[in-house]
Design an enzyme around this catalytic site. Sequence first.
Site, mmCIF file in Angstrom:
data_model
loop_
_atom_site.group_PDB
_atom_site.id
_atom_site.type_symbol
_atom_site.label_atom_id
_atom_site.label_comp_id
_atom_site.label_asym_id
_atom_site.label_seq_id
_atom_site.Cartn_x
_atom_site.Cartn_y
_atom_site.Cartn_z
ATOM 1 N N VAL A 173 0.938 -1.034 0.095
ATOM 2 C CA VAL A 173 0.102 0.051 -0.074
ATOM 3 C C VAL A 173 0.871 1.281 -0.109
ATOM 4 C CG1 VAL A 173 -1.939 1.131 1.263
ATOM 5 C CG2 VAL A 173 -1.632 -1.073 1.408
ATOM 6 N N ILE B 54 5.585 5.940 0.898
ATOM 7 C CA ILE B 54 5.090 6.924 1.543
ATOM 8 C C ILE B 54 5.484 6.688 2.894
ATOM 9 C CG2 ILE B 54 2.924 7.683 2.841
ATOM 10 C CD1 ILE B 54 1.324 7.296 0.376
ATOM 11 N N GLY C 32 5.759 0.253 -15.787
ATOM 12 C CA GLY C 32 5.801 -0.715 -14.616
ATOM 13 C C GLY C 32 4.834 -0.217 -13.662
ATOM 14 N N GLU D 76 -0.707 -3.068 -12.588
ATOM 15 C CA GLU D 76 -0.987 -4.635 -12.401
ATOM 16 C C GLU D 76 -0.773 -5.395 -13.535
ATOM 17 O OE1 GLU D 76 -0.978 -5.664 -9.011
ATOM 18 O OE2 GLU D 76 -0.520 -3.678 -8.933
ATOM 19 N N LYS E 167 -6.146 -2.225 -1.398
ATOM 20 C CA LYS E 167 -5.334 -1.511 -0.482
ATOM 21 C C LYS E 167 -6.192 -0.643 0.515
ATOM 22 C CE LYS E 167 -2.306 -0.535 -3.847
ATOM 23 N NZ LYS E 167 -1.918 0.134 -5.198
HETATM 24 P P1 NAP Z 1 5.645 -8.810 -12.562
HETATM 25 O O1 NAP Z 1 6.692 -7.680 -13.219
HETATM 26 O O2 NAP Z 1 4.599 -9.235 -13.417
HETATM 27 O O3 NAP Z 1 6.523 -9.874 -11.907
HETATM 28 C C1 NAP Z 1 6.162 -11.049 -11.468
HETATM 29 C C2 NAP Z 1 7.179 -12.009 -11.275
HETATM 30 O O4 NAP Z 1 6.746 -13.311 -10.792
HETATM 31 C C3 NAP Z 1 7.862 -12.258 -12.618
HETATM 32 O O5 NAP Z 1 9.362 -12.324 -12.189
HETATM 33 C C4 NAP Z 1 7.629 -13.739 -13.057
HETATM 34 O O6 NAP Z 1 8.396 -14.376 -13.772
HETATM 35 C C5 NAP Z 1 7.145 -14.177 -11.476
HETATM 36 N N1 NAP Z 1 6.273 -15.325 -11.629
HETATM 37 C C6 NAP Z 1 5.018 -15.455 -12.088
HETATM 38 N N2 NAP Z 1 4.421 -16.510 -12.160
HETATM 39 C C7 NAP Z 1 5.447 -17.565 -11.605
HETATM 40 C C8 NAP Z 1 5.605 -18.785 -11.311
HETATM 41 N N3 NAP Z 1 4.371 -19.663 -11.397
HETATM 42 N N4 NAP Z 1 6.593 -19.233 -10.939
HETATM 43 C C9 NAP Z 1 7.760 -18.391 -10.496
HETATM 44 N N5 NAP Z 1 7.618 -17.126 -10.729
HETATM 45 C C10 NAP Z 1 6.465 -16.610 -11.253
HETATM 46 O O7 NAP Z 1 4.616 -8.176 -11.198
HETATM 47 P P2 NAP Z 1 5.509 -6.950 -10.248
HETATM 48 O O8 NAP Z 1 4.963 -5.570 -10.985
HETATM 49 O O9 NAP Z 1 6.844 -7.037 -9.861
HETATM 50 O O10 NAP Z 1 4.397 -6.955 -9.025
HETATM 51 C C11 NAP Z 1 4.794 -7.960 -7.963
HETATM 52 C C12 NAP Z 1 3.854 -7.987 -6.654
HETATM 53 O O11 NAP Z 1 3.999 -6.641 -6.351
HETATM 54 C C13 NAP Z 1 2.472 -7.898 -7.068
HETATM 55 O O12 NAP Z 1 1.834 -8.606 -5.941
HETATM 56 C C14 NAP Z 1 1.884 -6.360 -7.078
HETATM 57 O O13 NAP Z 1 0.810 -6.230 -6.998
HETATM 58 C C15 NAP Z 1 2.978 -5.728 -6.181
HETATM 59 N N6 NAP Z 1 3.145 -4.468 -6.304
HETATM 60 C C16 NAP Z 1 3.587 -4.033 -7.566
HETATM 61 C C17 NAP Z 1 3.995 -2.683 -7.813
HETATM 62 C C18 NAP Z 1 4.377 -2.174 -9.153
HETATM 63 O O14 NAP Z 1 4.630 -0.944 -9.344
HETATM 64 N N7 NAP Z 1 4.652 -2.958 -10.100
HETATM 65 C C19 NAP Z 1 3.670 -1.594 -6.766
HETATM 66 C C20 NAP Z 1 3.178 -2.181 -5.474
HETATM 67 C C21 NAP Z 1 3.193 -3.616 -5.325
HETATM 68 P P3 NAP Z 1 9.138 -14.026 -14.901
HETATM 69 O O15 NAP Z 1 9.807 -12.782 -14.956
HETATM 70 O O16 NAP Z 1 9.905 -15.287 -15.438
HETATM 71 O O17 NAP Z 1 7.896 -13.937 -15.968
HETATM 72 N N1 HSE Z 2 -0.782 -1.039 -10.010
HETATM 73 C C1 HSE Z 2 -0.554 -0.365 -8.806
HETATM 74 C C2 HSE Z 2 -0.851 1.257 -9.022
HETATM 75 C C3 HSE Z 2 0.924 -0.561 -8.398
HETATM 76 O O1 HSE Z 2 -0.747 1.554 -10.079
HETATM 77 O O2 HSE Z 2 -0.651 1.751 -8.074
HETATM 78 C C4 HSE Z 2 1.245 -0.319 -6.920
HETATM 79 O O3 HSE Z 2 0.463 -1.029 -6.002
#
Ligand code: NAP
Ligand code: HSE
Length: 430
Positions: free
Chosen positions: A133, A137, A188, A191, A206
């Site tokens: 979340v 911050i 990036g 989601e 959140k």
């Molecule tokens: P992402 O870029 O899609 O990365 C997901 C990762 O998980 C990738 O490395 C993928 O592998 C791996 N993965 C997926 N399925 C898998 C499996 N079955 N076995 C092993 N590895 C697997 O996602 P992200 O943006 O980093 O987000 C990750 C988490 O952080 C999520 O819960 C999201 O809600 C949270 N989050 C994201 C942000 C943001 O700004 N992006 C902000 C806050 C929170 P590959 O790379 O090999 O495909």
């Molecule tokens: N997809 C989310 C956003 C990532 O845009 O805020 C952070 O949780």
Amino acid sequence: MSKPFRVAVAGLGTVGAGVVKILEDNKDVITKRAGRPVEVVGIMARDKTKDRGIDVSKYKWSETLEEFLNNDVDCVAEMIGGSEGIAKDCVEGALSSGKHVVTANKALLAHHGAALSALAETGKVQINFEAAVGGGIPIIKSLREGLAANKIKSVIDILNGTCNYILTEMQQTGRDFADVLKEAQEKGYAEADPTFDVDGIDTAHKIALLTSIAFGVKPDIDHMEINGIRNITAEDLVHAEELGYKIKLFGICKNINGKLVKSVEPCLVPLGSTISAVDGVLNAVNIEGDFVGTSLSVGFGAGQNATASAVVADIIDLARGNEIPTFGVPANDLVDADWGDVGDSVSRFYVRLVVVDKPGVLAEISAIMRDNNVSMEAVLQRGEDDENVPVSVVITSHLVKQSNIVKALDLIAQKQNLSESPCLMRIESV
Ligand code: NAP
Ligand code: HSE
């Protein structure tokens, strides 16, 4: 030197790769602050050959979850995402085998937070989730620790960077929704399934977590009206500005006479208010406590660096030996909330109706509003030369119970045979 704190990272996408990078780049300050070295031992993702901007050959790569969970580590960082499947199995497996968990996964905690918190307590380990979340911050620590002395009255937040970015770009440049969404994905912020962002689900996850900490209730995403930004038009942004407002997607939870009312909805906020200036990918959290008064925090809530920064801070906390219940109180003390009906809440509203510009239309709209106790504050209509072209009528109301104005709009839609559903947005004075 003290024993290293050993970490295994599952998921090496935007966030996971960022976590490994920070642990490498800032090793010196992290070691000092943790009081011991923090070492990445194992890693896991799907594709070993993908370029992630980190040297994966330095770490032990696991091909299966079973192999990954067998790493001899103090903490598992789960950065895969999703409320079910491998992310859930990973977190449950880690907690059950006595490993701390750090996660950015709000979907998982919003759906299973109470059970996972109980599992962590049984295993005498912790779940930290600052990155889930508004990571930059940081609000979980603020609310769970810094504001722990207060009874919380309301939590009103901009929690989705993608939506805030889209609304800001649409307003400032007049670009269309799909074009700006694509850019947010490339940066990036979005989601894996961007409908979670634009339809308000991510904000719902959140606000469910903040509500749990703020009010001591189990995380819950069922008792909530959820509306995203998909139906907001460039025209709404222009009308809002003309009337002295901006549009922001808010996650809201208020204690109204002992009942909690929670929603995700686009709202109008006065231009000139501090929160209206929170633009782009920034998030903002506005909390009202009985002793602290109002506290507004602003920072980046999406993107690699801000999110990974929060994950690493959580890891440092664990390496220091800091312990705190997941949602601020022991899992057994989290209660089911007494939920109120958002229809009973009283606010000012913005309405946009697309009508045929003929005699008596405004009179009929006003009469229906009057009959339902809706007092109109301002009415705006831009006529067209051609009376067959529908025009927008924009109305702002004085304070009114939400169910009254909804009823009035249903009646207007029937009587005027509207071609588009009326647009209704709350005006929040944050
Ligand atoms: P992402 O870029 O899609 O990365 C997901 C990762 O998980 C990738 O490395 C993928 O592998 C791996 N993965 C997926 N399925 C898998 C499996 N079955 N076995 C092993 N590895 C697997 O996602 P992200 O943006 O980093 O987000 C990750 C988490 O952080 C999520 O819960 C999201 O809600 C949270 N989050 C994201 C942000 C943001 O700004 N992006 C902000 C806050 C929170 P590959 O790379 O090999 O495909
Ligand atoms: N997809 C989310 C956003 C990532 O845009 O805020 C952070 O949780």
